[in-house]
Design an enzyme around this catalytic site. Sequence first.
Site, PDB file in Angstrom:
ATOM      1  N   ARG A 138      12.041  16.342  32.845  1.00  0.00           N
ATOM      2  CA  ARG A 138      12.957  15.718  33.805  1.00  0.00           C
ATOM      3  C   ARG A 138      13.841  14.680  33.116  1.00  0.00           C
ATOM      4  NH1 ARG A 138      14.759  10.938  35.582  1.00  0.00           N
ATOM      5  NH2 ARG A 138      12.645  10.084  35.447  1.00  0.00           N
ATOM      6  N   ASP A 139      13.279  13.537  32.754  1.00  0.00           N
ATOM      7  CA  ASP A 139      14.091  12.459  32.167  1.00  0.00           C
ATOM      8  C   ASP A 139      14.678  12.902  30.822  1.00  0.00           C
ATOM      9  OD1 ASP A 139      15.254   9.991  32.110  1.00  0.00           O
ATOM     10  OD2 ASP A 139      13.418   8.856  31.791  1.00  0.00           O
ATOM     11  N   HIS A 180       7.348   2.702  32.095  1.00  0.00           N
ATOM     12  CA  HIS A 180       8.273   3.765  31.693  1.00  0.00           C
ATOM     13  C   HIS A 180       9.239   3.148  30.681  1.00  0.00           C
ATOM     14  CE1 HIS A 180      10.926   7.325  32.731  1.00  0.00           C
ATOM     15  NE2 HIS A 180      11.822   6.503  32.211  1.00  0.00           N
ATOM     16  N   HIS A 211      12.043   3.158  27.421  1.00  0.00           N
ATOM     17  CA  HIS A 211      13.088   3.791  26.613  1.00  0.00           C
ATOM     18  C   HIS A 211      13.147   3.085  25.260  1.00  0.00           C
ATOM     19  CE1 HIS A 211      15.350   6.519  29.475  1.00  0.00           C
ATOM     20  NE2 HIS A 211      14.340   6.056  30.185  1.00  0.00           N
ATOM     21  N   CYS A 215      19.177   8.013  30.726  1.00  0.00           N
ATOM     22  CA  CYS A 215      19.564   8.040  32.138  1.00  0.00           C
ATOM     23  C   CYS A 215      21.060   8.273  32.273  1.00  0.00           C
ATOM     24  CB  CYS A 215      19.164   6.724  32.794  1.00  0.00           C
ATOM     25  SG  CYS A 215      19.729   6.579  34.489  1.00  0.00           S
ATOM     26  N   ASN A 254      14.027   8.308  25.733  1.00  0.00           N
ATOM     27  CA  ASN A 254      12.736   7.749  26.120  1.00  0.00           C
ATOM     28  C   ASN A 254      11.917   7.438  24.867  1.00  0.00           C
ATOM     29  OD1 ASN A 254      12.248   8.394  29.284  1.00  0.00           O
ATOM     30  ND2 ASN A 254      13.526   9.955  28.353  1.00  0.00           N
TER      31      ASN A 254
HETATM   32 ZN    ZN Z   1      13.861   6.943  32.022  1.00  0.00          ZN
END
Ligand code: ZN
Length: 295
Positions: free
Chosen positions: A12-13, A204, A206, A237, A246
């Site tokens: 996803r990310d 989460h 990065h 993002c 990430n």
């Molecule tokens: Zn992210």
Amino acid sequence: MGAVRIIDVSPRDGLQNEPKQVTTQEKETLVKLLHAARIRTVEATSFVHPKKVPQMADASDVLVGIAGMKDLQSIALIPNLKGYERARNHSLSEVNWVSSATETFNQKNIGLTIDENMEQFQSLVAQARKDGIQTCFSIAVSFGCPYENNVSEDQVLKLVKRAKQAGADRIGIADTIGIATPDHVHRLMKKVLDIAGETPIAIHLHDTRGLGLANAYASYQAGVRIFETAVSGIGGCPFAPGAAGNLATEDLVYLFHRMNIDTGIDFAKLLDAADYAASLSTKNPLGRIRHVERK
Ligand code: ZN
């Protein structure tokens, strides 16, 4: 399960901002490789509007494709209740709902005020409970915002409180633009964990400025045991200017294993997943360890 839990968000990310369309088959292969490395929780896709993020247009197909993988918990990000209507027909263990710590980022990312967003989250929790799906409340730009610069600890802590009251099964604290420093992370996460009590807390991260691992370690020291990372450090993002990839899952797993902290993950197989993720990305992925460590 290991002493720490890693949620890989690469499908996803990692891929959402990828300009080259990655096929559904390739996404399934990535999840299959993560699963083979004994990653047990994957953020597999996102039910955003296909026009907004075309890369995620095949969300349903991806979830159908990976549904049979044993002991795999799948998460889907949902930006609104409409997204939930699409998501709930699938075998999902959790849906990830995003708010931002700042009003400006929330407006640009979701088009709602923080209050409006919280109201919708409450309806989501009610519905998801009926459906037997867990909810995560993720707080974007918790350490810094590209539009409002400083984000106070208070802004984040207030949202943690409200998410807990609303009945979130998990709360995620995100360094969306990779601006956090270890001292900040340690301070904030200790307070977040205090407020959260029994509610599981994830971080989460990065690695935009190369501080991802240091921040992960600071979170661990503060008591965080759930980490959201992406193999090969792919991603970023689309709504956060300058948000490079990430934190790489394999870099963090390497750190934990060297420190004798059990992750439950097969590191050698994780490198295979990392190589594959890198092959899907048109950017130069941030992960480092796969270039030097091989079984
Ligand atoms: Zn992210």
